[in-house]
Design a protein around this motif. Sequence first.
Motif, short mmCIF file in Angstrom:
data_model
loop_
_atom_site.label_atom_id
_atom_site.label_comp_id
_atom_site.label_asym_id
_atom_site.label_seq_id
_atom_site.Cartn_x
_atom_site.Cartn_y
_atom_site.Cartn_z
N LEU A 194 6.78 1.72 -10.24
CA LEU A 194 6.17 3.03 -10.47
C LEU A 194 4.73 2.93 -10.01
CD1 LEU A 194 7.48 3.61 -14.11
CD2 LEU A 194 8.50 4.47 -11.99
N TYR A 195 4.26 3.92 -9.25
CA TYR A 195 2.91 3.83 -8.72
C TYR A 195 2.31 5.22 -8.56
CZ TYR A 195 5.61 4.82 -4.52
OH TYR A 195 6.48 5.38 -3.62
N THR A 196 1.00 5.26 -8.50
CA THR A 196 0.30 6.52 -8.29
C THR A 196 0.11 6.75 -6.79
OG1 THR A 196 -1.85 5.43 -8.45
CG2 THR A 196 -0.93 6.38 -10.49
N ASP A 197 -0.29 7.95 -6.46
CA ASP A 197 -0.45 8.33 -5.05
C ASP A 197 -1.51 7.49 -4.33
OD1 ASP A 197 -2.60 9.44 -6.44
OD2 ASP A 197 -2.58 11.31 -5.31
N GLY A 198 -2.41 6.88 -5.08
CA GLY A 198 -3.44 6.06 -4.45
C GLY A 198 -2.89 4.88 -3.67
N LEU A 199 -1.66 4.48 -3.96
CA LEU A 199 -1.06 3.36 -3.23
C LEU A 199 -0.52 3.79 -1.87
CD1 LEU A 199 -0.27 0.36 -3.28
CD2 LEU A 199 1.89 1.04 -4.35
N VAL A 200 -0.06 5.02 -1.74
CA VAL A 200 0.61 5.44 -0.50
C VAL A 200 -0.15 6.49 0.30
CG1 VAL A 200 2.90 4.85 -1.36
CG2 VAL A 200 2.02 7.16 -1.73
N GLY B 158 -5.14 8.75 7.38
CA GLY B 158 -4.66 8.50 8.73
C GLY B 158 -3.29 7.85 8.81
N ALA B 159 -2.63 7.64 7.66
CA ALA B 159 -1.32 7.01 7.66
C ALA B 159 -0.28 7.95 7.05
CB ALA B 159 -1.36 5.70 6.88
N ASP B 160 0.96 7.77 7.45
CA ASP B 160 2.07 8.58 6.95
C ASP B 160 2.57 7.99 5.62
OD1 ASP B 160 4.37 10.05 6.55
OD2 ASP B 160 5.46 9.18 8.25
N PRO B 161 2.47 8.75 4.51
CA PRO B 161 2.91 8.23 3.21
C PRO B 161 4.37 7.78 3.20
CG PRO B 161 1.67 10.25 2.90
CD PRO B 161 1.89 10.09 4.38
N SER B 162 5.24 8.46 3.95
CA SER B 162 6.65 8.05 3.96
C SER B 162 6.82 6.71 4.67
CB SER B 162 7.54 9.12 4.60
OG SER B 162 7.17 9.34 5.94
N ARG B 163 6.00 6.42 5.66
CA ARG B 163 6.05 5.11 6.33
C ARG B 163 5.59 4.03 5.38
NH1 ARG B 163 2.86 1.57 7.92
NH2 ARG B 163 0.98 2.80 7.67
N ILE B 164 4.53 4.31 4.63
CA ILE B 164 4.03 3.32 3.67
C ILE B 164 5.04 3.10 2.56
CG2 ILE B 164 2.21 2.82 1.98
CD1 ILE B 164 0.30 4.37 3.86
N TRP C 44 -2.59 -1.06 1.51
CA TRP C 44 -3.98 -1.07 1.95
C TRP C 44 -4.31 -2.41 2.61
CZ3 TRP C 44 -7.16 3.09 1.72
CH2 TRP C 44 -6.70 4.19 0.99
N PRO C 45 -3.81 -2.65 3.83
CA PRO C 45 -4.01 -3.95 4.45
C PRO C 45 -5.47 -4.32 4.67
CG PRO C 45 -2.86 -2.44 5.94
CD PRO C 45 -3.02 -1.74 4.63
N SER C 46 -6.34 -3.33 4.77
CA SER C 46 -7.77 -3.63 4.97
C SER C 46 -8.43 -4.10 3.68
CB SER C 46 -8.50 -2.39 5.48
OG SER C 46 -8.61 -1.43 4.44
N GLY C 47 -7.78 -3.82 2.53
CA GLY C 47 -8.37 -4.19 1.25
C GLY C 47 -9.43 -3.21 0.78
N ARG C 48 -9.71 -2.19 1.56
CA ARG C 48 -10.75 -1.21 1.21
C ARG C 48 -10.09 0.06 0.71
NH1 ARG C 48 -15.08 -0.51 5.50
NH2 ARG C 48 -16.33 -0.20 3.65
N HIS C 49 -9.87 0.14 -0.59
CA HIS C 49 -9.20 1.30 -1.20
C HIS C 49 -10.16 2.48 -1.27
CE1 HIS C 49 -7.21 -2.13 -3.69
NE2 HIS C 49 -6.90 -2.21 -2.42
#
Length: 98
Positions: free
Chosen positions: A33-39, A43-49, A77-82
């Motif tokens: 279970l996760y919040t929207d902040g994860l996906v 610039g990225a597609d949430p469904s891809r993530i 968040w591969p860059s680590g910068r949330h």
Amino acid sequence: MLDLEPGPLLGVDVSADYPLTTLPLPDGTLLALYTDGLVEVPGADPSRITAALADHLAAHRADGLDTLIDGLVQVGWPSGRHTDDIALLLLRAGRPPL
């Protein structure tokens, strides 16, 4: 992935009703279970993530939960910068030891 009815945003209306979902969790099920902040990455597609998160869970399901959580945040968040807060809850269903 489960297709569930979303509820209102938490804290917006203290008298709001939230949908209740009941589902069986067989032994070995891993629920994330996760919040929207994860996906919701700019610039990225949430469904891809979301698909990448599911792939990561499938490939690493035997890892410890702490390791899985770290890996999932890295996938999102591969860059680590949330740019948003992230809440993530993992649950591994199973019988307690006797």
